[in-house]
Structure formats: C-alpha cells, structure tokens
Design an enzyme around this catalytic site. Structure first.
Site, short mmCIF file in Angstrom:
data_model
loop_
_atom_site.label_atom_id
_atom_site.label_comp_id
_atom_site.label_asym_id
_atom_site.label_seq_id
_atom_site.Cartn_x
_atom_site.Cartn_y
_atom_site.Cartn_z
N TYR A 142 91.56 71.78 5.74
CA TYR A 142 90.66 72.52 6.22
C TYR A 142 90.91 73.85 6.75
CZ TYR A 142 86.90 70.36 3.16
OH TYR A 142 86.25 70.30 2.20
N LYS A 189 94.74 57.10 5.91
CA LYS A 189 95.99 57.05 4.84
C LYS A 189 97.17 56.60 5.14
CE LYS A 189 97.53 56.92 -0.16
NZ LYS A 189 96.88 55.65 -0.56
N ASP A 221 91.67 55.43 -0.30
CA ASP A 221 91.95 55.13 -1.48
C ASP A 221 90.73 53.60 -1.88
OD1 ASP A 221 94.05 53.79 -0.65
OD2 ASP A 221 95.51 54.11 -2.57
N ASP A 245 84.62 64.53 3.31
CA ASP A 245 84.57 65.80 2.07
C ASP A 245 83.85 64.54 1.02
OD1 ASP A 245 83.17 68.32 0.85
OD2 ASP A 245 85.18 68.36 -0.03
N ASP A 249 80.23 62.78 -0.39
CA ASP A 249 79.97 63.04 -1.82
C ASP A 249 79.25 61.99 -2.67
OD1 ASP A 249 79.19 66.17 -1.52
OD2 ASP A 249 80.07 66.24 -4.17
C1 IPM Z 1 80.27 70.34 2.06
C2 IPM Z 1 80.71 71.96 0.97
C3 IPM Z 1 81.79 72.02 1.57
C4 IPM Z 1 83.00 71.46 2.43
C5 IPM Z 1 82.03 74.19 1.23
C6 IPM Z 1 81.03 74.20 0.54
C7 IPM Z 1 83.09 73.97 1.68
O1 IPM Z 1 81.88 70.72 -0.15
O2 IPM Z 1 79.58 70.55 2.97
O3 IPM Z 1 80.49 69.46 1.77
O4 IPM Z 1 83.90 71.55 1.04
O5 IPM Z 1 82.53 70.95 3.74
MG MG Z 2 81.27 68.61 -0.23
#
Ligand code: IPM
Ligand code: MG
Length: 354
Positions: A142, A189, A221, A245, A249
C-alpha cells in the site's frame, strides 16, 4: 468525561451512516453524563471538491489533536477520472499514515439474529465464531513505490516491510490473543515473498516472550480456505496490509453483511481512527437505506479503545443487539418476517435503546 471527536463523513453513503453513529454516541453521552464535542471535517472526494486534495494538512492536524476520529466512507465514481495521486482513497491512506495508526482491528462475529445471512452451512456454525483480524495498516504494498514504465506497458508496486513495523503489530496481536483465547495465527506468504519471511522470523522471535499464547503460521492462500472450511479455529489473526484487506472482506461475508462490520485503527497511544470496513456504496447513496450498524459499532470501539469507556461501549453494543432481537433490519440484512427500516430509523432505534 469530555472528549473531542473529529468526524469525517466522506462520500456517498458516508454522511448518512456517520450521522447515525454520532446520534448513538450523543445518546451515550446524555445517558452517562459525558460531553462529546464533534468536529466535522471533509475527507476523500468531499475534500477534493472543496479544497482540491483528498486530505488537507489542516484536517490531518485536527485529527491528530482529537481524542478519536470517526469516519464514514470515501471514494466513488464521481472521482474516477482524478489522477492516481489525488484519488479519494489516497486521502484515507494518508490519514492512516499521518495518524500513525498501524494496527487495524477487524472483529468478525456472527450476530445470532443474523445467522441465516451467513452463507456457510449451519454445521460449520455449531462452534462459536469470534475472530479478530489484526491487519497491519501503514506499510506493505500500500505504501511502497509504484510506477509505470515509460511506454505504459509494464507496472511495478513495491512491497516493503521493516522488522520494526512487523514487531509492533505482532506485539499487539500477542497481547490481544493473551486477553482472549490465547491463540494467534500469523498469516503470510513466506514460501514466496521475502517480506513474508521477515514477517515470520519476527513473529517467531517474539513468540518466546509470550509463553501463554499459542502461535501458528499459515500461508494466506490456505488461510483464505480455512476461513471458509473451519472458521471457528481462529482467535486472533495477524497479517499484512494487503492480505488483511482481502481476508477481512472474506470474514465479512461469513458474518453475513459487510454493513455490520466495524473497525478500529490504533497506534501506540489511545487515539484511534474508527470506520466501518465497507465502502461508499454509490448505488444506494442518498436513499436512506444504507446499514449504519457497522459505523455505530465502530463508535462502540471508539468508546472502548480511545476513551476507555468500557461500560458505555458495551451498552451501545447491547442496544444494537436489542434492535436486532426486536426484528428490525436494513435491506442488506433483511430476511422473511423481519421489519424493514431505513438508515435514519435504524439510528433512531439504536439511540432510543441506550
Ligand atoms: C478498506 C478499504 C480501503 C483499503 C480502500 C478504500 C483504500 O478497502 O478499508 O478495507 O484498501 O484499505
Ligand atoms: Mg477493504
């Protein structure tokens, strides 16, 4: 107590959901005799529109002077044409870096009222699921250098970590695991990436200092697969920025809705940045149908981690549980027989139950 909270509603649904979290925090302040001073600022696209940049120095300074920062969401199609260096997301990344909040806590639990929203087979949910993903937030790919070849036909993004960055995150992981069920899973990884080998060595080196915590190592993975196959095995997971990240999700899908998921980002002190893990949902913005619970629950984390108000944090979390118990649902978590409510109404219901 008196506390100063900067709010950064951001873009699209951001202002709608942030307003509900502020309402809930105000209800907490009224009930428990605190004084919260809210200072609203712009971030992301809203800041680009007003000042030409996604985060101004003044806004960052205000955040660094506050006790805590509550954010909604940033970005969206309106700013798709903006050059990479000034995109709305850049404002969020610069804010995280500028506040030094390197540890991102993303808890994943299944609210029993919403278990039907979990896509996993019911037998996988027999053991309770209570995972804390601790994502490193200010390093990794990042924040490495990135460039495009002059002919535009190849591109590079650098992944970089220092032992110091890994160590401070890992220590938080060990400490949190020690206060929970004593299990830490470090995700990397290391079979491919040098950054991951440094990561793993650093965690191994520290593990001797935390004899009460049982450490396991998993490739990312495999971790992605294990989260689906046997989520109850995890207590605290520590991982880098990019893997965190993605895995967070995935954990949100397990929990049933991205809209329910709060997060806290902490540095070395108590000041923190609190935001739901979802994005700005342009498709539903302005219709008062977004789920504000992820942001409201981020407000509870703010009370706990930045203000040290554990009782108040628990009261806010209980208020959310009660509203769910009573059958109120926003569209994203609606199931047959439940009462559909909008964003503002959901905020009102929670605030009224504090
Ligand atoms: C999160 C989001 C952010 C990230 C984006 C919006 C930059 O996906 O907070 O998970 O990748 O950190
Ligand atoms: Mg995210």
């Amino acid at each position: 107590m008196k506390a100063r909270i900067v709010t950064l509603p951001g873009d699209y649904i951001g202002p709608e959901i942030t307003a509900q979290a502020v309402k809930a925090l105000e209800a907490v302040a009224a009930k428990y005799g605190h004084e919260f001073l809210f200072d609203e600022r712009r971030l992301g696209g809203a800041s680009i529109d007003a000042y030409g940049v996604p985060l101004t120095e003044e806004t960052l300074a205000a955040c660094n002077e506050a006790d805590a920062v509550l954010m909604g969401s940033v970005g969206g199609p309106k700013w798709d044409g903006v050059e990479a260096a000034r995109r709305p997301e850049k404002g969020l990344l610069a804010l995280r870096k500028g506040m030094g909040v390197f540890a991102n806590l993303r808890p994943c639990t299944i609210h029993p009222q919403l278990s039907s929203a979990c896509p996993l087979r019911p037998e996988l949910l027999k053991e309770p699921i209570d995972i804390l993903i601790l994502r490193e937030l200010t390093g990794d790919i990042y924040f490495g250098r990135r460039w495009r070849a002059e002919d535009g036909r190849s591109a590079t993004d650098e992944m970089a970590y220092s032992a110091m960055e890994v160590e401070r995150l890992a220590r938080k992981g060990f400490e949190m695991a020690g206060k929970r069920r004593g299990r830490l899973c470090s995700v990397d990884k290391a079979n491919v990436l040098e950054c991951s080998r440094l990561w793993r060595e650093t965690v191994e080196r520290l593990s001797g200092e935390y004899p009460d915590v049982e450490v396991t190592y998993m490739y990312v993975d495999n971790a992605a697969m294990q989260l689906i196959l046997h989520p109850a095995q995890f207590d605290v997971m520590i991982t880098g920025n990019l893997f965190g990240d993605i895995l967070s999700d995935e954990s949100a899908a397990i929990a049933g809705s991205l809209g329910m998921m709060p997060s806290a980002s902490l540095g070395s002190g108590t000041r923190g940045l609190y935001e739901p893990i979802h994005g700005s949902a342009p498709d539903i913005a302005g219709r008062d149908i977004a789920n504000p619970l992820g942001t409201i629950l981020s407000g509870a984390l703010l009370l706990r981690h930045s203000l040290g108000l554990e009782k108040e944090a628990a009261a806010l979390e209980r208020a959310v549980e009660r509203v769910l118990d009573e059958g109120y649902r926003t569209a994203d978590i609606l199931s047959p027989g439940m009462k559909k409510v909008g964003c503002t109404q959901m905020g009102d219901l929670v605030a009224a139950r504090i």
